[in-house]
Design a protein around this motif. Structure first.
Motif, PDB file in Angstrom:
ATOM      1  N   TYR A  40       0.842  -1.213   0.000  1.00 30.19           N
ATOM      2  CA  TYR A  40       0.000   0.000   0.000  1.00 30.19           C
ATOM      3  C   TYR A  40       0.874   1.260   0.000  1.00 30.19           C
ATOM      4  CZ  TYR A  40      -3.884  -3.134   0.641  1.00 30.19           C
ATOM      5  OH  TYR A  40      -4.796  -4.130   0.437  1.00 30.19           O
ATOM      6  N   ARG A  41       2.006   1.171   0.682  1.00 26.88           N
ATOM      7  CA  ARG A  41       2.937   2.298   0.679  1.00 26.88           C
ATOM      8  C   ARG A  41       3.492   2.540  -0.728  1.00 26.88           C
ATOM      9  NH1 ARG A  41       5.222   3.989   5.618  1.00 26.88           N
ATOM     10  NH2 ARG A  41       4.118   3.074   7.359  1.00 26.88           N
ATOM     11  N   ALA A  42       3.802   1.466  -1.445  1.00 24.07           N
ATOM     12  CA  ALA A  42       4.356   1.612  -2.795  1.00 24.07           C
ATOM     13  C   ALA A  42       3.315   2.221  -3.742  1.00 24.07           C
ATOM     14  CB  ALA A  42       4.835   0.256  -3.311  1.00 24.07           C
ATOM     15  N   VAL A 113      -8.152  -0.395  -5.066  1.00 25.39           N
ATOM     16  CA  VAL A 113      -6.726  -0.590  -4.717  1.00 25.39           C
ATOM     17  C   VAL A 113      -6.618  -1.862  -3.866  1.00 25.39           C
ATOM     18  CG1 VAL A 113      -4.762   0.338  -3.396  1.00 25.39           C
ATOM     19  CG2 VAL A 113      -6.161   1.873  -4.793  1.00 25.39           C
ATOM     20  N   ARG A 114      -7.501  -1.980  -2.874  1.00 24.09           N
ATOM     21  CA  ARG A 114      -7.460  -3.152  -1.992  1.00 24.09           C
ATOM     22  C   ARG A 114      -7.685  -4.436  -2.784  1.00 24.09           C
ATOM     23  NH1 ARG A 114      -6.722  -1.579   2.872  1.00 24.09           N
ATOM     24  NH2 ARG A 114      -6.537  -3.768   3.433  1.00 24.09           N
ATOM     25  N   ARG A 115      -8.646  -4.421  -3.684  1.00 27.59           N
ATOM     26  CA  ARG A 115      -8.929  -5.650  -4.437  1.00 27.59           C
ATOM     27  C   ARG A 115      -7.709  -6.065  -5.256  1.00 27.59           C
ATOM     28  NH1 ARG A 115     -13.933  -3.297  -4.092  1.00 27.59           N
ATOM     29  NH2 ARG A 115     -13.804  -2.110  -6.025  1.00 27.59           N
ATOM     30  N   THR A 192     -11.947   2.728  11.046  1.00 27.63           N
ATOM     31  CA  THR A 192     -13.290   3.210  10.736  1.00 27.63           C
ATOM     32  C   THR A 192     -13.579   3.215   9.234  1.00 27.63           C
ATOM     33  OG1 THR A 192     -12.506   5.493  10.698  1.00 27.63           O
ATOM     34  CG2 THR A 192     -13.433   4.715  12.773  1.00 27.63           C
ATOM     35  N   ARG A 193     -12.599   2.816   8.421  1.00 29.69           N
ATOM     36  CA  ARG A 193     -12.842   2.865   6.974  1.00 29.69           C
ATOM     37  C   ARG A 193     -13.894   1.821   6.576  1.00 29.69           C
ATOM     38  NH1 ARG A 193      -6.998   0.258   5.543  1.00 29.69           N
ATOM     39  NH2 ARG A 193      -7.595  -1.888   5.914  1.00 29.69           N
ATOM     40  N   LYS A 194     -14.546   2.089   5.438  1.00 25.11           N
ATOM     41  CA  LYS A 194     -15.619   1.206   4.972  1.00 25.11           C
ATOM     42  C   LYS A 194     -15.057  -0.120   4.468  1.00 25.11           C
ATOM     43  CE  LYS A 194     -18.282   3.334   1.999  1.00 25.11           C
ATOM     44  NZ  LYS A 194     -18.381   4.511   1.412  1.00 25.11           N
TER      45      LYS A 194
HETATM   46  O1   DC Z   1       1.915  -1.610   8.268  1.00 25.65           O
HETATM   47  P1   DC Z   1       2.174  -0.257   7.620  1.00 25.65           P
HETATM   48  O2   DC Z   1       2.188   0.878   8.603  1.00 25.65           O
HETATM   49  O3   DC Z   1       3.373  -0.265   6.742  1.00 25.65           O
HETATM   50  O4   DC Z   1       0.899  -0.033   6.684  1.00 25.65           O
HETATM   51  C1   DC Z   1       0.765   1.118   5.901  1.00 25.65           C
HETATM   52  C2   DC Z   1      -0.701   1.468   5.718  1.00 25.65           C
HETATM   53  O5   DC Z   1      -1.326   0.513   4.861  1.00 25.65           O
HETATM   54  C3   DC Z   1      -1.526   1.544   6.994  1.00 25.65           C
HETATM   55  O6   DC Z   1      -2.047   2.839   7.167  1.00 25.65           O
HETATM   56  C4   DC Z   1      -2.656   0.580   6.800  1.00 25.65           C
HETATM   57  C5   DC Z   1      -2.549   0.090   5.409  1.00 25.65           C
HETATM   58  N1   DC Z   1      -2.631  -1.360   5.277  1.00 25.65           N
HETATM   59  C6   DC Z   1      -3.851  -1.914   4.978  1.00 25.65           C
HETATM   60  O7   DC Z   1      -4.836  -1.198   4.860  1.00 25.65           O
HETATM   61  N2   DC Z   1      -3.963  -3.249   4.768  1.00 25.65           N
HETATM   62  C7   DC Z   1      -2.903  -4.035   4.905  1.00 25.65           C
HETATM   63  N3   DC Z   1      -3.043  -5.359   4.702  1.00 25.65           N
HETATM   64  C8   DC Z   1      -1.641  -3.500   5.246  1.00 25.65           C
HETATM   65  C9   DC Z   1      -1.544  -2.143   5.444  1.00 25.65           C
END
Ligand code: DC
Length: 231
Positions: A40-42, A113-115, A192-194
């Motif tokens: 997610y950071r990348a 993005v998550r999917r 709290t995200r959906k």
């Molecule tokens: O673990 P981290 O702090 O490096 O994660 C960075 C962000 O990514 C954090 O705000 C939550 C999100 N994240 C997520 O939503 N789902 C994951 N499986 C891993 C991280």
């Protein structure tokens, strides 16, 4: 005796030491380690580099078009550490800075993005024998993982750890209060995200490591692993 391969899912709050313990376990048991937060950071770094984030707004239509072009991989460096690559470029350092940390919750809250990331994570772990850490590994990515752990620690303790880490990396501009505010804000957004809010899976073991040493938490996790593969 040949042990069966399992999936180890480690979830929890930001900066609670999940990655440290996940990496240590992976090394000890010879499993691959996958840091999903780094993914997610990348994506967040990619958005910043392409001018897709203005204030707290992500340009979703543009990002949706770019998502198929974003490839995230991991490579183990000479010291045996796993590093993150974004479209073939090593971005391990950039993705840990405050600029990315401040925006990553916005990007990781976006459903498409998550999917895309979950699909990549499921492919990486299809053969088991992995330790994966994140927020939704035990709930969404691998709900059937044999060992699930949910890690937490107080916000103050987590901010202290993160602050030390940043200082160790030569960051002299970020203050402790900024780090604490970032930890608290990320907790709020993550829970709290959906889309896939951070929560402990019903069958996850809870570990509060506020008062544990690294050795103690590593040993605890290793013992859970041994119990799990014995059954
Ligand atoms: O673990 P981290 O702090 O490096 O994660 C960075 C962000 O990514 C954090 O705000 C939550 C999100 N994240 C997520 O939503 N789902 C994951 N499986 C891993 C991280």
């Amino acid at each position: 005796m040949k042990q069966r391969l399992i999936t180890v899912a480690i979830d929890g709050h930001s900066s609670c030491g999940k990655s440290t313990m996940a990496k240590a376990l992976a090394r000890r048991i010879g499993y691959a380690y996958i840091d999903t937060g780094a993914m997610y950071r990348a994506v967040t770094l990619y958005c910043l580099e392409h001018g897709m984030i203005k204030g707290d707004e992500v340009n979703k239509p543009r990002l949706r078009r770019h998502i198929p072009k974003i490839e995230i991989t991991f490579q183990v460096n000479e010291e045996g550490k796993s590093e993150t690559y974004l479209n073939g470029k090593n971005v391990e350092k950039e993705i840990r800075g405050m600029e990315v940390s401040n925006k990553v919750s916005l990007v990781s809250a976006i459903g498409f993005v998550r999917r895309a990331m979950v699909a990549q994570q499921q492919a990486m772990g299809a053969k088991k024998g992995i330790v994966m850490d994140g927020r939704d590994i035990g709930t969404v990515v691998f709900p059937d993982a044999e060992l699930k752990v949910f890690v937490t620690a107080s916000a103050q303790v987590r901010a202290e750890r993160r602050f030390k880490e940043l200082q160790g990396k030569g960051d002299t501009t970020t203050t402790f209060d900024e780090v604490l505010a970032n930890v608290i804000e990320r907790d709020r957004i993550d829970s709290t995200r959906k889309e896939s809010p951070l929560r402990q899976a019903d069958d996850a073991l809870l570990l509060d490591n506020s008062h544990l040493t690294l050795e103690e938490q590593d040993q605890w996790l290793y013992e859970q692993f041994v119990l799990c593969v014995k059954v």
